[in-house]
Write an enzyme that holds these catalytic residues in place. Structure first.
Site, PDB file in Angstrom:
ATOM      1  N   GLU A 171      -5.445  -7.583  -1.443  1.00 37.51           N
ATOM      2  CA  GLU A 171      -6.169  -7.274  -0.210  1.00 37.51           C
ATOM      3  C   GLU A 171      -7.380  -6.419  -0.511  1.00 37.51           C
ATOM      4  OE1 GLU A 171      -3.452  -5.865   3.123  1.00 37.51           O
ATOM      5  OE2 GLU A 171      -5.365  -4.960   3.689  1.00 37.51           O
ATOM      6  N   GLU A 220       0.824  -1.232   0.000  1.00 41.70           N
ATOM      7  CA  GLU A 220       0.000   0.000   0.000  1.00 41.70           C
ATOM      8  C   GLU A 220       0.850   1.271   0.000  1.00 41.70           C
ATOM      9  OE1 GLU A 220      -2.913  -0.411   3.168  1.00 41.70           O
ATOM     10  OE2 GLU A 220      -3.713  -2.254   2.292  1.00 41.70           O
TER      11      GLU A 220
END
Ligand code: BMA
Length: 376
Positions: free
Chosen positions: A297, A192
């Site tokens: 995810e 991320e």
């Protein structure tokens, strides 16, 4: 007679030429891992993930065997299995605080080794993320005080980082099946990074520093620690262009799986186009580079929309023939009633989740091919 000999030699040459072409095509078609010394099981896992793309999508769940809503550490239990009769195909684990007894989410590391082994022995796939504490301040991974420049080669905290990797390597080396075979792991560090909430995220380090950290990590684990059972997964958060996706990309020699995390476009049906664009971009880039594509995810916290699994997730994945070619999707953990991403018995999304599980395109553990043997 002479004509016949000439003819035979020609045929023989032709035969070998065809054989060579065939052989090199097969070799080229075979997907190559970052680690040339990857174990046979690790190479087979990579090849199987690639072979699955377009046939179906593995479903994964973080911490699935460790706990669920209303239970903790019950042998054989899984919220996914309780709801639909099969374990997920993929299991996510977290190694923040590695070296201590428990991870950031109170999962015991010794027990985690056991669950990883159980999952592997049933034919499932394991992936590990790393919310590493800030190596400069000692705060957690959300302490976004710049730190990457300190731990890359030449940085003042480089030796400290090497010790963290030594500790991680010891844990990874303990992931052995009964036969002593190392259990293949999809390793997904520094995720991320298109967001700035982690110390390794955009704004807290430069792209060059990030790449240097990634490359050092791969080289140290692979070449110094001799860890050969990892596939390396690159997983930015939201992105709106190919350039943005690749801004921190460390290079084809350092990544096996191109993935992304997204809790936004998938959750807003108005943003379906954006979601599909992200899936397509990752699949296209992975194809062009000879890598695997994945949706590393996602989730909808508490799943307030009862048909989220079929209507948001699966319909989004299936909306486009290119975008649908991701190897797996993983939802986040079932921590507590206000923080969970998979259904559990009694949850309003259960009927829809059963539809999701029954859909021929989703792959749960019961549907998996042998992931650790070369695909046919
Ligand atoms: C976040 C939350 C936190 C958790 C962290 C690391 O998304 O689930 O509660 O500590 O991941 O697993």
């Amino acid at each position: 007679m002479q004509a016949l000999t000439f003819y035979l030699i020609l045929m023989k040459k032709l035969f070998f030429l065809i054989l060579t072409i065939l052989f090199s095509t097969i070799l080229h078609a075979q997907i190559k891992p970052v680690d040339q010394k990857a174990t046979p099981e690790t190479m087979a896992l990579l090849a199987n993930l690639k072979a699955i793309q377009g046939k179906g999508v593995l479903f994964g769940h973080q911490d699935d065997l460790a706990y669920g809503i209303g239970w903790k550490e019950e042998k054989g239990r899984s919220d996914i299995k309780d709801v639909c009769g099969s374990y997920p195909a993929l299991y996510g684990w977290e190694v923040s605080k590695i070296g201590q007894e428990f991870n950031i989410d109170s999962v015991n590391f010794e027990k985690m080794k056991g669950w990883i082994k159980e999952a592997y022995q049933r034919g499932g796939v394991n992936t590990i993320s790393w919310h590493m504490d800030n190596p400069v301040t000692g705060g957690n991974s959300w302490d976004n005080t710049p730190a990457v420049s300190s731990i890359i080669p030449g940085g003042p905290r480089h030796e400290f980082y090497k010790v963290r990797l030594d500790i991680l390597a010891t844990f990874l080396n303990d992931l052995k099946a009964g036969s002593g075979t190392r259990i293949p792991i999809i390793f997904r560090p520094f995720h991320e990074h298109t967001g700035s909430w982690f110390w390794w995220g955009k704004g807290n380090c430069t792209a060059e520093e990030y790449k240097s950290l990634w490359r050092f990590t791969v080289e140290y684990l692979r070449d110094v620690k001799n860890i050969h059972h990892l596939l390396y997964c690159y997983s930015p958060d939201q992105f709106d262009s190919e350039e943005q996706y690749l801004e921190f990309y460390p290079g084809d020699d350092f990544v096996d799986i191109l993935a992304f995390d997204d809790y936004h476009s998938v959750n807003n049906l108005q943003h379906r186009e954006k979601f599909v664009f992200r899936l397509k971009t990752v699949v296209r880039l992975a194809d062009a580079k000879g890598k695997v594509a994945a949706f590393s995810e996602t989730g909808s916290e508490r799943i307030p929309v009862p048909d989220w699994f079929t209507n948001n997730l699966l319909a989004g994945i299936r909306a486009d023939p290119v975008g649908s070619r991701i190897a797996y999707v993983m939802v986040w953990r079932n921590a507590r009633p206000e923080h969970h991403y998979a259904p559990y018995p009694g949850h309003s999304s259960v009927p829809d989740f059963i539809q999701f599980r029954k859909d021929p395109y989703t792959i749960f553990e019961n549907d998996l091919p042998k992931m650790y043997r070369n695909p046919k």
